[in-house]
Design a protein around this motif. Structure first.
Motif, mmCIF file in Angstrom:
data_model
loop_
_atom_site.group_PDB
_atom_site.id
_atom_site.type_symbol
_atom_site.label_atom_id
_atom_site.label_comp_id
_atom_site.label_asym_id
_atom_site.label_seq_id
_atom_site.Cartn_x
_atom_site.Cartn_y
_atom_site.Cartn_z
ATOM 1 N N ALA A 106 0.821 -1.203 0.000
ATOM 2 C CA ALA A 106 0.000 0.000 0.000
ATOM 3 C C ALA A 106 0.864 1.265 0.000
ATOM 4 C CB ALA A 106 -0.918 -0.004 1.219
ATOM 5 N N LEU A 107 1.997 1.230 0.722
ATOM 6 C CA LEU A 107 2.901 2.378 0.753
ATOM 7 C C LEU A 107 3.459 2.655 -0.641
ATOM 8 C CD1 LEU A 107 4.519 4.507 2.366
ATOM 9 C CD2 LEU A 107 6.267 2.738 2.731
ATOM 10 N N GLY A 108 3.894 1.602 -1.319
ATOM 11 C CA GLY A 108 4.390 1.775 -2.679
ATOM 12 C C GLY A 108 3.323 2.337 -3.601
ATOM 13 N N TYR A 109 2.097 1.839 -3.435
ATOM 14 C CA TYR A 109 0.996 2.328 -4.269
ATOM 15 C C TYR A 109 0.749 3.809 -4.010
ATOM 16 C CZ TYR A 109 -3.491 2.367 -6.679
ATOM 17 O OH TYR A 109 -4.520 2.654 -7.548
ATOM 18 N N GLY A 110 0.730 4.198 -2.727
ATOM 19 C CA GLY A 110 0.467 5.597 -2.392
ATOM 20 C C GLY A 110 1.551 6.532 -2.891
ATOM 21 N N LEU A 111 2.817 6.159 -2.721
ATOM 22 C CA LEU A 111 3.919 7.008 -3.170
ATOM 23 C C LEU A 111 4.022 7.039 -4.691
ATOM 24 C CD1 LEU A 111 6.648 6.110 -0.517
ATOM 25 C CD2 LEU A 111 5.218 8.164 -0.643
ATOM 26 N N GLY A 112 3.650 5.921 -5.332
ATOM 27 C CA GLY A 112 3.613 5.932 -6.790
ATOM 28 C C GLY A 112 2.496 6.811 -7.316
ATOM 29 N N TRP A 113 1.354 6.776 -6.662
ATOM 30 C CA TRP A 113 0.206 7.588 -7.063
ATOM 31 C C TRP A 113 0.507 9.084 -6.900
ATOM 32 C CZ3 TRP A 113 -3.261 10.613 -4.019
ATOM 33 C CH2 TRP A 113 -4.409 11.033 -4.708
ATOM 34 N N ARG A 114 1.285 9.416 -5.852
ATOM 35 C CA ARG A 114 1.662 10.818 -5.619
ATOM 36 C C ARG A 114 2.795 11.278 -6.532
ATOM 37 N NH1 ARG A 114 2.769 12.569 0.368
ATOM 38 N NH2 ARG A 114 2.995 14.505 -0.823
ATOM 39 N N GLY A 115 3.465 10.348 -7.194
ATOM 40 C CA GLY A 115 4.559 10.706 -8.083
ATOM 41 C C GLY A 115 5.910 10.775 -7.403
ATOM 42 N N THR A 116 5.981 10.335 -6.145
ATOM 43 C CA THR A 116 7.257 10.344 -5.427
ATOM 44 C C THR A 116 8.242 9.376 -6.066
ATOM 45 O OG1 THR A 116 6.061 10.845 -3.383
ATOM 46 C CG2 THR A 116 8.338 10.088 -3.162
ATOM 47 N N GLN A 141 -1.608 1.740 -12.978
ATOM 48 C CA GLN A 141 -2.538 0.896 -13.724
ATOM 49 C C GLN A 141 -3.975 1.225 -13.333
ATOM 50 O OE1 GLN A 141 -1.642 -1.612 -15.935
ATOM 51 N NE2 GLN A 141 0.557 -1.413 -15.649
ATOM 52 N N SER A 142 -4.870 1.040 -14.277
ATOM 53 C CA SER A 142 -6.291 1.190 -13.977
ATOM 54 C C SER A 142 -6.762 0.008 -13.136
ATOM 55 C CB SER A 142 -7.106 1.244 -15.279
ATOM 56 O OG SER A 142 -8.492 1.166 -15.003
ATOM 57 N N LEU A 143 -7.551 0.296 -12.104
ATOM 58 C CA LEU A 143 -8.061 -0.757 -11.232
ATOM 59 C C LEU A 143 -9.504 -1.124 -11.575
ATOM 60 C CD1 LEU A 143 -6.631 0.321 -7.759
ATOM 61 C CD2 LEU A 143 -5.650 -1.198 -9.478
ATOM 62 N N ARG A 144 -9.961 -0.690 -12.725
ATOM 63 C CA ARG A 144 -11.342 -0.968 -13.115
ATOM 64 C C ARG A 144 -11.576 -2.468 -13.187
ATOM 65 N NH1 ARG A 144 -13.843 -1.865 -18.001
ATOM 66 N NH2 ARG A 144 -11.839 -1.595 -19.084
ATOM 67 N N PRO A 145 -12.582 -2.959 -12.455
ATOM 68 C CA PRO A 145 -12.849 -4.409 -12.459
ATOM 69 C C PRO A 145 -13.561 -4.857 -13.737
ATOM 70 C CG PRO A 145 -14.443 -3.292 -11.070
ATOM 71 C CD PRO A 145 -13.475 -2.234 -11.529
ATOM 72 N N SER A 146 -12.813 -4.997 -14.809
ATOM 73 C CA SER A 146 -13.365 -5.455 -16.080
ATOM 74 C C SER A 146 -13.813 -6.910 -15.949
ATOM 75 C CB SER A 146 -12.301 -5.335 -17.167
ATOM 76 O OG SER A 146 -11.202 -6.190 -16.880
ATOM 77 N N ASP A 183 -2.541 -4.884 -18.222
ATOM 78 C CA ASP A 183 -3.710 -4.127 -17.784
ATOM 79 C C ASP A 183 -4.765 -4.994 -17.104
ATOM 80 O OD1 ASP A 183 -4.076 -5.194 -20.471
ATOM 81 O OD2 ASP A 183 -6.022 -4.192 -20.442
ATOM 82 N N ALA A 184 -4.654 -6.316 -17.225
ATOM 83 C CA ALA A 184 -5.586 -7.213 -16.532
ATOM 84 C C ALA A 184 -4.924 -7.867 -15.318
ATOM 85 C CB ALA A 184 -6.107 -8.291 -17.490
ATOM 86 N N VAL A 185 -3.696 -8.344 -15.474
ATOM 87 C CA VAL A 185 -3.038 -9.044 -14.367
ATOM 88 C C VAL A 185 -2.723 -8.090 -13.213
ATOM 89 C CG1 VAL A 185 -0.660 -8.775 -15.220
ATOM 90 C CG2 VAL A 185 -1.252 -10.744 -13.804
ATOM 91 N N ALA A 186 -2.454 -6.819 -13.504
ATOM 92 C CA ALA A 186 -2.163 -5.860 -12.435
ATOM 93 C C ALA A 186 -3.364 -5.630 -11.513
ATOM 94 C CB ALA A 186 -1.687 -4.535 -13.032
ATOM 95 N N PRO A 187 -4.558 -5.325 -12.051
ATOM 96 C CA PRO A 187 -5.713 -5.178 -11.158
ATOM 97 C C PRO A 187 -6.061 -6.460 -10.412
ATOM 98 C CG PRO A 187 -6.186 -4.215 -13.299
ATOM 99 C CD PRO A 187 -4.891 -4.958 -13.428
ATOM 100 N N VAL A 188 -5.816 -7.607 -11.032
ATOM 101 C CA VAL A 188 -6.088 -8.879 -10.349
ATOM 102 C C VAL A 188 -5.269 -8.967 -9.066
ATOM 103 C CG1 VAL A 188 -5.708 -11.373 -10.475
ATOM 104 C CG2 VAL A 188 -6.844 -10.202 -12.356
ATOM 105 N N ILE A 189 -3.997 -8.602 -9.145
ATOM 106 C CA ILE A 189 -3.131 -8.666 -7.967
ATOM 107 C C ILE A 189 -3.606 -7.686 -6.897
ATOM 108 C CG2 ILE A 189 -0.791 -8.230 -7.131
ATOM 109 C CD1 ILE A 189 0.210 -9.306 -9.833
#
Length: 300
Positions: A17-27, A215-220, A279-285
């Motif tokens: 979650a920390l990696g996701y948050g810092l990546g989302w912020r552009g850090t 990555q998009s997290l849209r649940p396709s 784009d599919a395997v990333a949201p799955v994880i």
């Protein structure tokens, strides 16, 4: 259940979650995280896997339970691969990664440290057995398959050379030879491997979080189907097989716990390494990592 969730499961998940948050912020950028992922995949994870395979107490394993779990992995993978190929019309390389995400649990980097926090080393022997099984034989098969499917134009000889020099496969092979031969590991080698291997899980999970934040997290439909197979169908298949096979006690409980874990980060790491669509395997994880929090706490 709540204490297990807050004290043992969430601290491990927090790195992702920390990696996701810092990546989302552009850090941290995707390119920076990709480099970290490559270092972890080619250097730190071999250091983690080598002493595990070399010292794991194979004689204490419940062979019947492992065989049943392996059979479930083969069946689950085949079903998921056909669904990805036939129903969702995905290319072979991507279908391979999606099917891998269904049966290859994040056991080495996620379930293993959690099980040690909850049960201790002795009580977590079944999880250690599954980690050794998945980290050696099963992961080896996935690495080889990914090489052959993702780079078909390179030819068998080129793929063979890459497979023969793959650091993880070499670590698995070296560990297996030492384990079977009974030769002791030199103390300095153990110290070096443990020192480097300790960084594998947090760095891989952090880098994965950064990369997944782009990555998009849209649940396709394909994401929902693969996530459902991972979180519901695969654990149910394992539980049913173990019950029919007469596996009881801690081996049954911890094998079912492991099967209910999130999709392995290695499916995404291999896809990234080979330039396969993610784009599919990333949201799955991501979705399986989040949705498995409650089920893991309940099963533990």
């Amino acid at each position: 259940m709540f204490q297990i969730l807050t004290h043992d499961i969430l601290p491990v998940f927090a790195i992702l979650a920390l990696g996701y948050g810092l990546g989302w912020r552009g850090t941290f950028s995707r390119a920076e995280a990709a480099v970290v992922n490559r270092v972890s995949l080619t250097l730190l994870q071999p250091a983690l896997i080598f002493p595990l395979v070399a010292t794991v107490p194979i004689a204490e394993f419940d062979v019947r339970a492992l065989a049943l779990y392996g059979l479930c992995e083969a069946v689950g993978f085949g079903i998921a691969f056909l669904i990805a190929r036939r129903m969702f019309r995905r290319e072979a390389a991507e279908a391979w990664m999606l099917a891998m995400a269904v049966v290859f649990v994040n056991s080495l980097l996620y379930i293993w440290p959690i099980s040690f926090l909850i049960y201790g080393e002795a009580a977590a022997l079944p999880v250690t057995a599954l980690v050794a099984w998945d980290a050696s034989l099963v992961f080896g098969i996935f690495i080889i398959g990914a090489e052959l499917i993702a780079n078909p134009s390179a030819g068998l000889s080129s793929a063979g050379r890459r497979i023969a020099t793959n650091p993880i496969l070499l670590a698995i092979a070296a560990g297996a030879v030492l384990n079977i031969s009974g030769l002791p590991l030199p103390a300095p080698l153990i110290t070096a491997a443990e020192f480097a291997g300790a960084a594998a899980a947090p760095l891989t999970l952090f880098a994965l979080g950064v990369i997944l934040s782009q990555q998009s997290l849209r649940p396709s439909p394909v994401v929902a189907a693969i996530s459902g197979l991972k979180l519901l169908a695969f654990p149910a298949l394992v539980a049913a097989a173990l019950g029919i096979g007469g596996v009881e006690g801690r081996w049954n409980d911890l094998f079912t716990l492991t099967a209910a874990g999130p999709s392995g980060a290695m499916a995404f790491a291999l896809a990234l390494l080979h330039g396969v669509r993610t784009d599919a395997v990333a949201p799955v994880i991501i979705w399986t990592s989040v949705l498995s929090l409650i089920s893991l706490a309940w099963l533990a």
